[in-house]
Write a protein that holds these residues in place. Structure first.
Motif: not given
Length: 475
Positions: A172-174, A194-203
């Motif tokens: 996601f755009n910061s 799941f946690a890693r995927a969402l962190e890399e997504l920008g959450c």
């Protein structure tokens, strides 16, 4: 002990029917089936979840296949089922075995059998394999001998799987808002994936119940309302935007919004369908199971795409994915598969797409739900699982097959028997009775425009099942 096969393989209670000796019998039958098909040389992938002795069962399965000359790619750590399915396709294997009982209680375990396409095998495959159980002597070899012969190869495909997750999703755009998500693995196999995927997504991620626990903390690892109390509390405690949960093997998705309100899998499936058709403008048929909301039908009609209804079980959705131009398919239980990703449920990928929808539409989850209801009209849905003895269950189902004039005060317009017994009712509602294939339960599903009507239908069903009182009128 009897081995009873279900929709994707075999489940049983640990130390009752699910035993090492029975697992060896089943794996020998699978080895025989692969040799008969002349696909054994492609090898098999084996994965396992966090349940009691799942790693031990995975090794035993690997040793049987190896002794039959079938190379095994044994995933080297607890992994979610979607990763196992991805690994089958990535490695070009003949199939995969996942040691899991999915969302079942902790005392259960099982084997899911995946085909080379990365999804569930066909029902006919299960039948053919089941017919081979016990027909030939079980072969096995020691784990160390199989390793030395490279018939068992410890394998880790975490990085290729994460690359697959991000094939269609960019971080996601910061400059946009940073979504704060509580990620609840329910002590299951999705763990930190799941946690890693969402962190890399920008959450911003707050993890919950990510530590493996074969008892699942005393809560069934199914992301339904009554099992997500801790997720609700954590979302409210840390003031998160929403909470997302995966089931025991990571292929189903559940959610609560910022107010701690449970958002049903029916709504999540509908929101993802809307997102793929409207925002992403992807095309293809939408497939839902017999027990899934008719909100899907309305969204499909709005966007001019075909709607397919199939029996309950993702394997039926997967079958259509192999033969038709399908966009996505889903179940009422929260299992959603998007074909461009792979013809398999993936709670992690579904969660990532849901977050993309919220960011694209600049909405909170509660606002997205409200917008959906404005678009397609109000809907209420509920499922209850009622314990019932086998003999009584059969008697009830036999009685229900005869069309009554009314049920719970609603005129019965049609009786459908695609999978279970469904009454289509006046006013657009319906109620479905379906026996569980793995537990002593009768599942009851109901949908109407109003929650009061759904409650009325469920209570009438409960009265019929639990007390045996007549609620079917004018036969």
């Amino acid at each position: 002990m009897e081995i009873r096969f279900g929709t994707e393989g075999w489940r049983g209670q640990i130390a009752d029917t699910f035993t090492i000796s029975n697992a060896r019998l089943v794996c020998q039958a699978i080895a025989d089936e692969l040799h008969a098909r002349q696909t054994a040389e492609l090898g098999m992938v084996i994965g396992y979840d966090t349940r009691f002795l799942s790693d031990k069962f995975a090794r035993e399965c690997a040793q049987v296949l190896a002794a039959n000359g079938i190379a095994v790619y044994l995933l080297d750590t607890v992994t979610p089922t979607p990763l196992l399915s991805f690994a089958v396709r990535y490695l070009g294997a003949a199939g995969g075995l996942m040691v899991t009982a999915s969302h079942n209680p902790a005392e259960w375990n099982g084997l899911k059998w995946k085909g080379p396409h990365a999804g569930p095998v066909k029902e006919s495959d299960i039948v053919q394999m089941a017919a081979r159980v016990g027909k030939s002597a079980v072969q096995s070899m020691s784990f160390d001998s199989a390793r030395r012969a490279r018939l068992i190869r410890l394998t880790n495909l975490d990085e290729p799987y994460f690359s697959q997750l991000f094939r269609f999703l960019a971080p996601f755009n910061s400059k946009k808002r940073k979504i704060h998500v509580v990620v609840d693995a329910m002590h299951g196999a999705a763990g930190n994936y799941f946690a890693r995927a969402l962190e890399e997504l920008g959450c911003q991620v707050t993890p919950l119940r990510t530590k493996p626990d074969p008892t699942f903390g005393g809560v069934n690892p199914e992301p339904i309302k009554q099992n997500l109390v801790l997720l609700k509390e954590k979302v409210l405690e840390v003031h998160a935007d929403l909470g997302l949960a995966t089931d025991g093997d990571g292929d189903r998705l559940g959610a609560v919004d910022a107010r701690g309100t449970f958002v049903s899998p029916q709504i999540l499936f509908t929101l993802l369908t809307l997102h793929l058709l409207r925002e992403r403008q992807w095309s293809g048929a939408v497939v839902r199971t017999f027990s899934t909301t008719q909100m899907i039908d309305k969204v499909a009609r709005l966007h001019g795409v075909a709607l397919r209804e199939v029996p309950i079980g993702f394997k039926y959705i997967c079958d259509l994915m192999q033969t038709e131009d399908v966009l996505l398919g889903g179940e009422e239980s929260g299992g959603i598969g998007i074909v461009r990703h792979m013809p398999e449920r993936d709670g992690i990928f579904s969660g990532m797409l849901l977050l993309e929808h919220l960011l694209t539409s600049d909405q909170k989850l509660s606002e997205a739900v409200e917008s959906l209801m404005v678009l397609i009209g109000p809907h209420a849905y509920e499922r209850v699982d009622l314990p019932v003895a086998a003999k009584k269950k059969e008697q009830l189902l036999k009685s229900l097959r005869t069309k009554p004039r009314t049920f719970a005060g609603f005129a019965v317009k049609e009786v459908q028997t695609l999978d279970g017994i469904k009454y289509r009712l006046s006013g657009g509602g319906w109620i479905l009775f379906r026996p569980s294939g793995t537990e002593p339960l009768l599942r009851v599903y109901a949908e109407a425009q109003d929650q009061a009507d759904v409650k009325k239908l469920i209570e009438a069903a409960r009265l019929l099942i639990e007390q045996g009182k007549a609620v079917l009128k004018d036969r």
